[in-house]
Design a protein around this motif. Structure first.
Motif, PDB file in Angstrom:
ATOM      1  N   ARG A 242       0.844  -1.201   0.000  1.00 37.71           N
ATOM      2  CA  ARG A 242       0.000   0.000   0.000  1.00 37.71           C
ATOM      3  C   ARG A 242       0.872   1.241   0.000  1.00 37.71           C
ATOM      4  NH1 ARG A 242      -5.107  -2.161  -1.071  1.00 37.71           N
ATOM      5  NH2 ARG A 242      -4.685  -4.337  -0.636  1.00 37.71           N
ATOM      6  N   MET A 243       0.411   2.295  -0.675  1.00 38.34           N
ATOM      7  CA  MET A 243       1.279   3.454  -0.869  1.00 38.34           C
ATOM      8  C   MET A 243       0.480   4.748  -0.876  1.00 38.34           C
ATOM      9  SD  MET A 243       1.979   2.381  -4.782  1.00 38.34           S
ATOM     10  CE  MET A 243       1.661   0.653  -4.349  1.00 38.34           C
ATOM     11  N   VAL A 244       1.190   5.851  -0.703  1.00 34.20           N
ATOM     12  CA  VAL A 244       0.618   7.199  -0.771  1.00 34.20           C
ATOM     13  C   VAL A 244       1.566   8.055  -1.607  1.00 34.20           C
ATOM     14  CG1 VAL A 244      -0.810   7.272   1.308  1.00 34.20           C
ATOM     15  CG2 VAL A 244       1.649   7.569   1.507  1.00 34.20           C
ATOM     16  N   PHE A 245       1.026   9.174  -2.160  1.00 34.81           N
ATOM     17  CA  PHE A 245       1.773   9.979  -3.120  1.00 34.81           C
ATOM     18  C   PHE A 245       1.757  11.454  -2.722  1.00 34.81           C
ATOM     19  CE2 PHE A 245      -0.846   6.748  -5.304  1.00 34.81           C
ATOM     20  CZ  PHE A 245       0.158   5.856  -5.654  1.00 34.81           C
ATOM     21  N   ARG A 246       2.782  12.158  -3.197  1.00 37.26           N
ATOM     22  CA  ARG A 246       2.830  13.609  -3.128  1.00 37.26           C
ATOM     23  C   ARG A 246       3.839  14.089  -4.171  1.00 37.26           C
ATOM     24  NH1 ARG A 246       5.180  16.536   1.821  1.00 37.26           N
ATOM     25  NH2 ARG A 246       5.111  18.120   0.206  1.00 37.26           N
ATOM     26  N   LEU A 253       7.419  13.322  -8.479  1.00 37.15           N
ATOM     27  CA  LEU A 253       6.509  12.476  -7.732  1.00 37.15           C
ATOM     28  C   LEU A 253       7.270  11.763  -6.617  1.00 37.15           C
ATOM     29  CD1 LEU A 253       3.685  11.130  -7.437  1.00 37.15           C
ATOM     30  CD2 LEU A 253       4.516   9.341  -8.990  1.00 37.15           C
ATOM     31  N   VAL A 254       6.732  11.828  -5.405  1.00 40.15           N
ATOM     32  CA  VAL A 254       7.288  11.125  -4.250  1.00 40.15           C
ATOM     33  C   VAL A 254       6.287  10.066  -3.818  1.00 40.15           C
ATOM     34  CG1 VAL A 254       8.021  11.326  -1.835  1.00 40.15           C
ATOM     35  CG2 VAL A 254       8.659  13.088  -3.492  1.00 40.15           C
ATOM     36  N   VAL A 255       6.771   8.855  -3.639  1.00 41.84           N
ATOM     37  CA  VAL A 255       5.931   7.726  -3.238  1.00 41.84           C
ATOM     38  C   VAL A 255       6.466   7.164  -1.933  1.00 41.84           C
ATOM     39  CG1 VAL A 255       4.998   5.474  -3.888  1.00 41.84           C
ATOM     40  CG2 VAL A 255       5.512   7.167  -5.658  1.00 41.84           C
ATOM     41  N   ILE A 256       5.587   6.956  -0.961  1.00 35.98           N
ATOM     42  CA  ILE A 256       5.948   6.275   0.279  1.00 35.98           C
ATOM     43  C   ILE A 256       5.002   5.091   0.420  1.00 35.98           C
ATOM     44  CG2 ILE A 256       6.374   6.508   2.754  1.00 35.98           C
ATOM     45  CD1 ILE A 256       6.444   9.504   2.399  1.00 35.98           C
TER      46      ILE A 256
END
Length: 519
Positions: A242-246, A253-256
């Motif tokens: 599962r991931m979130v973006f900013r 694009l930064v993905v965690i």
């Protein structure tokens, strides 16, 4: 700094004169366990409450209530819109121009030949509604809808892999279909809309021979043009979960995301997006500067404070593993893993807060005696396993800076009771110079706060939620959730069964919204 949660009724005072009392609870009757409901937040402009009513029109179409609410939870407008019967609400998306609500055919035979899905679009500026419906390719499964500018993006998966993105123009009622080019089978996994950048981000999981191989991140414009893409290859025995973006200041694009155990077994693509069974052993931070992202991995076993987030049995296991390794020259710590619900991101000063709720499925075994068909034979025991529910036992919080350095890690234990459904129980919000973390439970709100260095500012606090009527008693509660609304305002919502012998109806079942404020 003074801290308090103002709940249920807030008295606004100016100098020596008392002003209007602001009601901050909204209730509507619940008449069916399967009844559809949804609240779409508009931030400081309030929101839109969508409820399936028990009424039908003369053509036997189901009436759905679309009620506009202001930030005091007053109804400013309520429209009843007739929709084909047995439609099921799936997802919603909104921006400052439109709000869209996706419904799918849930067994309506009369409508099965004419539509698979229906969308209700609300033009916020003109205060008007329109609906459109269509059929989609056979065996398609909807993932989500997102809205940017005047475009709604609908992500559709196929049960056997692959899928398409539909970009609907909400003004001209036109649409275009986009299918990502890939030599492998793929599944749309997560989508996010970014209003300021006027784009959509789509996470695509790719499979080779039904084995999860990589995740691609696709950025589309509001018109459906591909702006950029990058691809993260799985590492041995682990994969991105599962991931979130900013986006950072440079537009990258930064993905965690969580780093999940990967067994290498073949998988069935059907239902993959709703599968939360895998355990996460760490978190991946990555920045997409080129087609291959720059990534960093943070394992839970290397985080000094992570043991506070563990269950008691896991803490015992780690101590036993340490004892076994204490005589070795280079002892190693045991692996720490969690099952996570979809994580969330919160901006907190110069830091980005990554928060995920950890849960564990609980079971117990029962033994029964069987005596054969006629009961003449000697009995023999048999044992079976019973699912008790999901225990959401901890929330894990990680604070990253703009370059992906982990500044601190914390956890909060709310000790929720078992639930048979997976849904978010907590939320986070940056209020002034503090990070507030809270969760509702049995008509109470538990909350705590951290400073910019991750130090707790208080022990876990608990406040009772004030009822709509003074003599109300909450008999039971379902799906109580907590969400950041706007500023330091939060929203609690769910279903309650309430007893009150002083009311004409002594027992009522309601959907409710309740506003709280952190000062």
């Amino acid at each position: 700094m003074k801290r308090c949660l103002v709940i249920a009724f807030m008295f606004l005072t100016s100098w020596a004169s008392a002003q209007q009392v602001e009601p901050v609870r909204y209730e509507i009757n619940r008449w069916n366990k399967e009844q559809g409901s949804h609240f779409q937040s508009f931030g400081e402009q309030g929101g839109l409450m969508v409820i399936e009513t028990e009424k039908t029109d003369k053509d036997k179409r189901r009436l759905w209530s679309f009620a506009c609410l202001d930030t005091s939870l007053y109804e400013t407008r309520n429209d009843l819109i007739p929709l084909p019967d047995k439609l099921k609400f799936i997802d919603a998306g909104s921006n400052d121009r439109f709000a869209t609500f996706l419904f799918v055919n849930d067994g309506n035979k009369k409508a099965s030949d004419s539509l698979d899905f229906l969308v209700v679009s609300f033009n916020r500026a003109e205060q008007t509604y329109q609906t459109f419906w269509d059929k989609w390719p056979e065996k398609s499964v909807p993932l989500s809808v997102e809205v940017v500018d005047g475009t709604m993006m609908l992500a559709l998966n196929n049960k056997n892999g692959n899928g398409s993105l539909y970009f609907y123009d909400l003004v001209d009622s036109q649409y275009r279909t986009v299918t990502p080019s890939s030599s492998n089978s793929f599944v749309f996994f997560q989508t996010t809309a970014f209003q300021k950048r006027r784009c959509f981000v789509v996470a695509v999981k790719e499979f080779e021979d039904k084995r999860f191989a990589s995740t691609s991140f696709l950025v589309y414009s509001s018109t459906g043009n591909l702006l950029s893409s990058c691809r993260y290859e799985n590492i041995p025995n682990a994969a991105l979960g599962r991931m979130v973006f900013r986006f950072d200041e440079s537009g990258n694009l930064v993905v965690i995301g969580t780093l999940e155990r990967e067994t290498g077994r073949k998988v069935t693509l059907e239902g993959l997006t709703e599968n939360y069974d895998k355990e996460s052993v760490g978190v991946v931070w990555m920045r997409c500067i080129s087609s291959v992202p720059d990534s960093k991995i943070f394992l839970f076993k290397d985080m000094p404070e992570i043991e506070h987030a563990l269950t008691a049995s896991d803490r015992v296991r780690l101590r036993e593993e340490k004892l076994k390794n204490q005589n070795k020259e280079n002892p190693t710590r045991g692996e720490i893993a969690f099952q996570f619900l979809t994580p969330r991101l919160t901006d907190f000063g110069d830091l980005t807060i990554f928060a995920a709720e950890a849960f564990i499925p609980c079971y117990h075994t029962e033994t029964r005696m069987s005596y054969g068909y006629y009961g003449y034979y000697g009995g023999y025991p048999y044992t079976y396993t019973v699912f008790d529910g999901y225990d959401f036992f901890s929330e894990i919080i990680l604070a990253f800076d703009r370059d992906g350095r982990l500044h601190w890690q914390q956890s909060v234990k709310f000790d929720n009771e078992l639930t048979y459904d997976l849904y978010p129980h907590a939320a986070e919000g940056a209020c002034h110079d503090e990070l507030v973390v809270a969760s509702p439970y049995r008509n109470k709100l538990r909350y705590t706060a951290f400073d910019a260095q991750g130090e707790p500012l208080m022990n876990l606090q608990e406040e009772k939620l004030d009822p709509l009527h003074g003599a109300d008693y909450v008999e039971d509660e379902y799906f109580a959730q907590f969400a950041n609304w706007y500023g330091s305002r939060f929203l609690i919502y769910g279903s309650q069964i309430i007893q009150n012998s002083t009311q004409p109806k002594a027992r009522r079942t309601v959907f409710y919204l309740q506003k709280v404020q952190y000062d």
